[in-house]
Write a protein that holds these residues in place. Structure first.
Motif, mmCIF file in Angstrom:
data_model
loop_
_atom_site.group_PDB
_atom_site.id
_atom_site.type_symbol
_atom_site.label_atom_id
_atom_site.label_comp_id
_atom_site.label_asym_id
_atom_site.label_seq_id
_atom_site.Cartn_x
_atom_site.Cartn_y
_atom_site.Cartn_z
ATOM 1 N N VAL A 23 9.198 -8.001 -2.669
ATOM 2 C CA VAL A 23 7.940 -7.549 -2.063
ATOM 3 C C VAL A 23 6.703 -8.192 -2.679
ATOM 4 O O VAL A 23 5.778 -8.585 -1.949
ATOM 5 N N PRO A 24 6.617 -8.367 -4.009
ATOM 6 C CA PRO A 24 5.415 -9.002 -4.566
ATOM 7 C C PRO A 24 5.161 -10.403 -4.015
ATOM 8 O O PRO A 24 4.010 -10.861 -3.983
ATOM 9 N N ALA A 59 9.473 0.556 3.171
ATOM 10 C CA ALA A 59 8.174 0.907 2.594
ATOM 11 C C ALA A 59 7.933 2.407 2.717
ATOM 12 O O ALA A 59 7.399 3.047 1.797
ATOM 13 N N VAL A 60 8.347 2.971 3.848
ATOM 14 C CA VAL A 60 8.259 4.421 4.044
ATOM 15 C C VAL A 60 9.123 5.132 3.007
ATOM 16 O O VAL A 60 8.700 6.112 2.379
ATOM 17 N N LEU A 94 0.209 11.952 -11.810
ATOM 18 C CA LEU A 94 1.655 11.815 -11.935
ATOM 19 C C LEU A 94 2.212 10.954 -10.813
ATOM 20 O O LEU A 94 3.031 10.053 -11.042
ATOM 21 N N ARG A 95 1.727 11.192 -9.613
ATOM 22 C CA ARG A 95 2.199 10.430 -8.443
ATOM 23 C C ARG A 95 1.872 8.944 -8.590
ATOM 24 O O ARG A 95 2.693 8.075 -8.259
ATOM 25 N N LEU A 96 0.691 8.624 -9.094
ATOM 26 C CA LEU A 96 0.315 7.225 -9.291
ATOM 27 C C LEU A 96 1.217 6.542 -10.314
ATOM 28 O O LEU A 96 1.521 5.355 -10.193
ATOM 29 N N GLY A 97 1.649 7.297 -11.308
ATOM 30 C CA GLY A 97 2.485 6.720 -12.353
ATOM 31 C C GLY A 97 3.910 6.448 -11.935
ATOM 32 O O GLY A 97 4.672 5.827 -12.685
ATOM 33 N N LEU A 103 3.521 -3.177 -5.393
ATOM 34 C CA LEU A 103 4.266 -2.717 -4.221
ATOM 35 C C LEU A 103 3.391 -1.820 -3.356
ATOM 36 O O LEU A 103 3.476 -1.857 -2.119
ATOM 37 N N VAL A 104 2.549 -1.017 -3.990
ATOM 38 C CA VAL A 104 1.626 -0.158 -3.244
ATOM 39 C C VAL A 104 0.562 -1.005 -2.550
ATOM 40 O O VAL A 104 0.189 -0.747 -1.405
#
Length: 222
Positions: A23-24, A59-60, A94-97, A103-104
């Motif tokens: 993906v990157p 991705a989903v 927490l979600r960001l970590g 990828l985001v």
């Protein structure tokens, strides 16, 4: 039927793990999906049955897998004594970590496309819903909507800020998130005053939260 569901979930997880290194370089794209299929060694036709939209479905799944990990981590955490705004900030942080910024970033580009915009918006809504539920929200009236609308805005704007944050320890992201949550708290105060207007509370009280519906290609996750 249960074993079939597990097989599908396992294959999707395998494909997700296989596509992540690509993906990157290639984004959540068809070439990246084909490479992941080849890496896993699965029949391309079968892979297409599991992921009808190819890399879009992966991705989903990447987004939803992070949501599930966040919910599990919140369930195991001791949030006793924390102010509610701090609990929300903790959940978002927490979600960001749990995700890789690159990828985001690639997913953000994907879901910014007109044909995938609705899917991206739905995923942000799901994250907001997951956070509220994990923090014990049981609202079923108009509050169900307003809480998720406001938190969706907080989450999406924080993610975009986070993607460009180069400060030490993500200090600027934490400050940005704190400001946004402060805005939400102010909104809640205003909302509380508005709904006390004669007749309005009764009208809003008739609003009920909808039953969740799955994204295309993921009906088994409803």
């Amino acid at each position: 039927m249960k074993n079939d569901h597990l097989d599908v979930a396992r294959m999707r997880a395998d494909l997700l793990a296989a596509i992540e290194p690509h993906v990157p370089f290639d984004g959540w794209s068809e070439p990246a999906f084909r490479q992941a299929v080849a890496d896993v060694g699965v029949d391309p036709a079968l892979a297409r049955l599991v992921c009808p939209r190819g890399a879009v479905d992966l991705a989903v799944e990447y987004h939803r897998a992070a949501d599930r990990a966040m919910v599990a981590a919140l369930a195991a955490a001791d949030l006793t004594g924390m102010k509610f705004r701090d609990k929300v900030a903790h959940a978002v942080t927490l979600r960001l970590g749990l995700v890789d910024p690159e990828l985001v970033r690639r997913a953000a580009s994907l879901f910014a496309l007109p044909q995938h915009g609705a899917t991206g918006a739905r995923l942000v809504w799901e994250t907001a819903d997951a956070i509220w539920r994990a923090l014990g929200d049981e609202s079923a009236d108009y509050n169900w909507y307003t809480k998720r609308i406001t938190l969706s805005g907080v989450f999406s704007s924080t993610v975009l800020f986070w993607l460009g944050d180069e400060s030490e320890g993500l200090a600027e992201t934490h400050a940005f998130l704190d400001r946004r949550i402060g805005d939400v708290m102010q909104f809640e105060k205003v909302k509380g005053a508005v709904i006390r207007l004669p007749g309005l509370k009764g009208l809003l009280g008739a609003i009920r939260a909808p039953q969740p519906t799955p994204l295309p290609g993921h009906e088994e996750r409803a």
